[in-house]
Design a protein around this motif. Structure first.
Motif, mmCIF file in Angstrom:
data_model
loop_
_atom_site.group_PDB
_atom_site.id
_atom_site.type_symbol
_atom_site.label_atom_id
_atom_site.label_comp_id
_atom_site.label_asym_id
_atom_site.label_seq_id
_atom_site.Cartn_x
_atom_site.Cartn_y
_atom_site.Cartn_z
ATOM 1 N N SER A 53 1.152 -1.154 -0.346
ATOM 2 C CA SER A 53 0.174 -0.303 0.233
ATOM 3 C C SER A 53 0.922 1.865 0.350
ATOM 4 C CB SER A 53 -1.084 0.024 1.143
ATOM 5 O OG SER A 53 -0.338 -0.196 2.584
ATOM 6 N N VAL A 54 2.103 1.172 0.539
ATOM 7 C CA VAL A 54 3.370 2.681 0.692
ATOM 8 C C VAL A 54 3.188 3.052 -0.641
ATOM 9 C CG1 VAL A 54 5.182 3.428 1.143
ATOM 10 C CG2 VAL A 54 3.368 2.204 3.084
ATOM 11 N N LEU A 66 -5.072 1.050 0.808
ATOM 12 C CA LEU A 66 -4.519 1.428 2.372
ATOM 13 C C LEU A 66 -4.909 0.648 3.447
ATOM 14 C CD1 LEU A 66 -3.961 5.111 1.889
ATOM 15 C CD2 LEU A 66 -2.264 3.613 2.395
ATOM 16 N N SER A 67 -6.618 0.446 3.519
ATOM 17 C CA SER A 67 -6.827 0.327 4.556
ATOM 18 C C SER A 67 -6.445 -2.466 4.578
ATOM 19 C CB SER A 67 -8.455 -0.852 4.408
ATOM 20 O OG SER A 67 -8.536 -1.499 2.951
ATOM 21 N N ALA A 68 -5.070 -2.252 3.974
ATOM 22 C CA ALA A 68 -4.797 -3.022 4.179
ATOM 23 C C ALA A 68 -2.600 -3.336 5.015
ATOM 24 C CB ALA A 68 -4.408 -4.063 2.643
ATOM 25 N N SER A 69 -2.968 -2.193 5.321
ATOM 26 C CA SER A 69 -1.902 -1.628 6.039
ATOM 27 C C SER A 69 -2.387 -1.114 7.168
ATOM 28 C CB SER A 69 -0.631 -1.515 5.415
ATOM 29 O OG SER A 69 -1.197 0.288 5.270
ATOM 30 N N SER A 70 -1.734 -0.840 8.653
ATOM 31 C CA SER A 70 -1.743 -0.147 9.244
ATOM 32 C C SER A 70 -1.863 1.534 8.925
ATOM 33 C CB SER A 70 -0.755 -0.523 10.499
ATOM 34 O OG SER A 70 0.584 -0.008 9.894
ATOM 35 N N ASN A 71 -2.036 1.530 6.990
ATOM 36 C CA ASN A 71 -1.934 2.718 7.760
ATOM 37 C C ASN A 71 -3.477 3.518 6.609
ATOM 38 O OD1 ASN A 71 0.598 3.887 7.672
ATOM 39 N ND2 ASN A 71 0.773 2.369 5.743
ATOM 40 N N LYS A 72 -4.460 2.625 7.656
ATOM 41 C CA LYS A 72 -5.887 3.032 6.720
ATOM 42 C C LYS A 72 -6.553 3.987 7.634
ATOM 43 C CE LYS A 72 -10.662 1.526 7.608
ATOM 44 N NZ LYS A 72 -11.496 2.569 7.242
ATOM 45 N N ASP A 73 -5.888 5.008 8.443
ATOM 46 C CA ASP A 73 -6.254 5.819 9.752
ATOM 47 C C ASP A 73 -5.870 7.014 8.653
ATOM 48 O OD1 ASP A 73 -7.322 4.176 11.305
ATOM 49 O OD2 ASP A 73 -5.890 4.638 13.151
ATOM 50 N N LEU A 74 -5.087 6.677 7.451
ATOM 51 C CA LEU A 74 -4.273 7.483 7.381
ATOM 52 C C LEU A 74 -4.993 8.299 5.209
ATOM 53 C CD1 LEU A 74 -0.408 7.141 7.429
ATOM 54 C CD2 LEU A 74 -2.295 8.581 8.331
ATOM 55 N N SER A 75 -5.933 6.938 5.443
ATOM 56 C CA SER A 75 -6.313 7.286 4.308
ATOM 57 C C SER A 75 -7.181 8.060 3.520
ATOM 58 C CB SER A 75 -7.716 6.192 3.591
ATOM 59 O OG SER A 75 -8.275 6.128 2.613
#
Length: 182
Positions: free
Chosen positions: A79-80, A137-146
């Motif tokens: 995702s990144v 981004l939900s596939a990673s720990s970055n979902k909150d940043l979507s």
């Protein structure tokens, strides 16, 4: 392709070119049919109004643009990387389109607020793009940043048009570096 489908295709391609490069309001039906080399009655066999033609243009553009974005980014490894590639895609498309900007925002800025069909199509496109960032981004720990990254992406797209340059992509990547460090 049948003759009927060919006429529809010609009209839609003509409208797409004219709406994008000279604007929705400045483009008349006669100009579209002249450019497509079809009779005005042929246009109305496929589209009941200029508004319906615009909705078809926006729908076709959404499918192509999001498809191209996804194709370009889907070679990434997570995702990144996908997100960075999405911003690279903005730089490439900005250059290719001579910094003309977002088809959807350009149209939105021209139509009256009671143009519900067009406004709904623009909203649908932006919601689909936002959902794409959320999915990736939900596939990673970055979902909150979507949502933050989606807003950064949209702002970058606008600034590329305003600046007539791709430096906003580099500036946005610096922000991405900070967001992904946390």
């Amino acid at each position: 392709m049948s003759a009927r489908a060919s006429v529809r295709h010609k009209v839609l391609d003509s409208a797409a070119e004219l709406f994008y490069y000279q604007g929705y309001a400045a483009t008349g039906i006669q100009q579209i049919t002249d450019n497509a080399k079809v009779a005005k009655t042929s246009l109305y066999e496929h589209f009941r109004s200029k508004e319906d033609l615009c909705v078809a243009y926006l729908s076709k553009t959404r499918e192509e643009w999001i498809g191209n974005l996804t194709d370009y980014c889907d070679v990434s490894n997570g995702s990144v990387e996908w997100t960075y590639r999405a911003f690279d895609f903005l730089a490439i498309s900005g250059r290719e389109e001579h910094f003309r900007g977002c088809s959807f925002l350009n149209i939105l800025g021209e139509v009256p607020m009671d143009s519900e069909k067009i406004i709904n199509e623009v909203s649908r496109t932006k919601a689909e793009l936002r959902a794409l960032f959320d999915k990736i981004l939900s596939a990673s720990s970055n979902k909150d940043l979507s949502d933050a990254i989606y807003v950064l992406f949209e702002g970058t797209m606008v600034e590329i048009q305003v600046q007539k340059d791709v430096w906003p992509v580099d500036a946005s990547k610096l922000i991405l570096d900070k967001l992904f460090q946390n």
